[in-house]
Design a protein around this motif. Structure first.
Motif: not given
Ligand code: FAD
Length: 494
Positions: A369-371, A318-319, A480-481, A324-325
């Motif tokens: 971004i992490d759920w 996760w980024r 890719e992730a 962005g968030l």
């Protein structure tokens, strides 16, 4: 504590029965209340505002709904002769105090099935039972109680369709009960004032645009409106966010202002007298089945509250992207259907299901971004924020859940917008600065010729943001992730 006892024999005393209300804020179809009334003893209804311990406190938008729901319930109870007692603090301590004050010898409640509340309630009941208090728990919130819908080999279902089939075939709908006309209560017991709990915002009142009428009467009215209206074309319209094609029952169901079986019964009754096609009534039953599936999963796999249901997905790189968030949270990503959804959520406390899927996919795939950030934001901003539904659906959209959408299927926010908001009604409602843009460019304003943007009065990057990512590139980055997850899976299997 037993759940759903088969007998309702009258205990040998006439001491009051405490009915501990939580997310069952209704008088009809309320098994704990029905069983308490059946004892013939006085009833002490209590709601305890407990924000400590293992139970996750309600988010800000939910608290707004809760305030209205408690006011409605308190009025309904008072009218019937049983004033509602409001207490704030540790649940067990408050229950014990109330037992002491009223001489009650029993506590009846409808169970909450999410892990924190489940174990807390069991501990409380265990302690009280050993001291001679008759504690009884019922299922008033789900179609079937977790643990009763199991595969042939006795395990939990991890795939929805066979779960639904087993649920509907194997569960006897409970009898529907009307709200009692009168309830013998106890007068003069001390109660908090709801105003002191400050559940609603005041300055600023960010909930001024929230929609829906909290309370049992509001729930029954919403059900009637749906069954007499949108249910007829539910399968066709439920995916179109620009029309009122769904029931809007979610906060009513979350707070237990309505029993899910009553909703199914109303839809099936309409089908039986030819008012709606039978398939539409069953479509509603299936959606309520998703609700049960979510709660059953969380109950049976408590770790999924904050860990990936499929453990390899916890390896996702996760980024960390605060900008962005923030763009996602405030509806300023530059993707109109995403921004419309996030703004609808902020303004009304609710978001259409199709758009929840689109914005969810955008967060976990386009922004990587992490759920859990999305789950937390929804928890705080949705009036229907629900432990089972929110967690299960976020894991579904992230590919990490049971029976989840595969991670490699990345929603394209432009084609999703063009498909489900073809006439642009939804985007134009929530992103008014794009109103003047012709349909052809509405879902991808950056692709519009400068002349068209000028005529629509839009300067990109000024009146409306440029896209925060290039969707094509973001999609490749997400795929890719995913390889990291596959590699982690390889390690797991080694
Ligand atoms: P309708 O279409 O009328 O459905 C009727 C009822 O069925 C709903 O009220 C709900 O109880 C249930 N239901 C419908 N779809 C689902 C589903 N996918 N999963 C579980 N139950 C469903 N729903 C919540 O109630 N609380 C949440 O916190 C929540 N978080 C979500 C997060 C994400 C990322 C996504 C994709 C979905 C989430 N949902 C949640 C599910 C769904 O979006 C809402 O239940 C629905 O939009 C509510 O509107 P409605 O009552 O008009 O739905």
């Amino acid at each position: 504590m037993e759940i759903d006892p088969v007998t309702t024999e009258t205990p040998p005393d006439d001491a009051p029965v405490i009915v501990w209300f939580r997310r069952d804020l209704r008088l009809a179809d309320n098994p704990a209340l029905t069983h308490a009334m059946a004892t013939g003893r006085p009833v002490v209804p209590v709601y305890i505002h407990d924000e400590g311990g293992t139970v996750r406190p309600a988010g800000a938008a939910s608290r707004w709904w809760l305030d209205g729901s408690l006011r409605a319930l308190a009025a309904d109870l008072a009218r019937r002769g049983a004033p509602m007692i409001l207490r704030r603090g540790d649940s067990e301590a408050e229950l014990r105090r109330l037992i002491e004050e009223t001489g009650a010898s029993a506590v009846f409640l409808n169970r909450l099935f999410e892990p924190g509340a489940w174990t807390r309630d069991a501990d409380i009941a265990h302690g009280l039972t050993t001291e001679g208090v008759d504690c009884r728990g019922f299922n008033g919130s789900l179609l079937a109680r977790p643990g009763t819908v199991l595969t042939g080999s006795g395990g939990p279902y991890k795939v929805f369709t066979p779960f639904l089939k087993a649920l509907l075939a194997g569960t006897e709908p409970p009898p529907l009960t009307v709200a009692p006309a009168a309830i013998a209560g106890i007068q003069g017991v001390a109660s908090d004032s709801l105003d002191d709990w400050a559940l609603k915002p005041t300055r600023p009142d960010w909930a001024a645009g929230f929609v829906g009428t909290p309370g049992e009467a509001g729930a029954m009215a919403a059900l009637e409106t749906f069954v007499d209206g949108a249910l007829r074309t539910y399968s066709r319209d439920r995916d179109i966010p620009g029309v009122s094609g769904t029931s809007r029952l979610s906060p009513h169901l979350h707070f237990g202002e309505l029993s899910p079986w009553r909703a199914v019964a109303a839809a099936r009754a309409a089908a039986a007298d030819g008012r709606v096609p039978g398939a539409e009534a069953e479509k509603l039953a299936a959606q309520l089945g998703w609700r049960d599936f979510s709660s059953h999963l969380l109950h049976q796999f408590p770790a999924m509250a904050d860990r990936a249901f499929r453990p390899d997905y916890d390896a996702m790189p996760w980024r960390d992207d605060p900008a962005g968030l923030a763009a996602w949270q405030t509806g300023r990503t530059g993707f109109p259907i995403v921004d419309a959804g996030m703004r609808q959520l902020w303004a009304t406390g609710w978001m259409h299901n199709r758009v929840r899927m689109i914005v969810g996919s955008f967060l976990v795939k386009d922004l990587l971004i992490d759920w859990r950030h999305g789950e937390r934001w929804f928890w705080n901003t949705l009036v229907d924020a629900d432990p089972g539904n929110n967690i299960q659906n976020w894991q579904w959209i992230s590919g990490s859940g049971a029976d989840a959408a595969p991670y490699f299927r990345v929603f394209n926010p432009v084609t999703q917008g063009e498909k489900f908001d073809a006439d642009g009604r939804y985007v134009r409602t929530w992103v008014p600065e794009l109103r003047g843009l012709p349909d052809r460019w509405l879902h991808a304003p950056w692709s519009a010729p400068p002349e068209i943007l000028r005529q629509a009065g839009i300067r990109l990057g000024h009146d409306y943001p440029r896209p925060v990512v290039d969707h094509g590139e973001a999609r490749l980055r997400a795929l890719e992730a995913l390889r990291t997850v596959s590699q982690a899976r390889g390690h797991h299997e080694d």
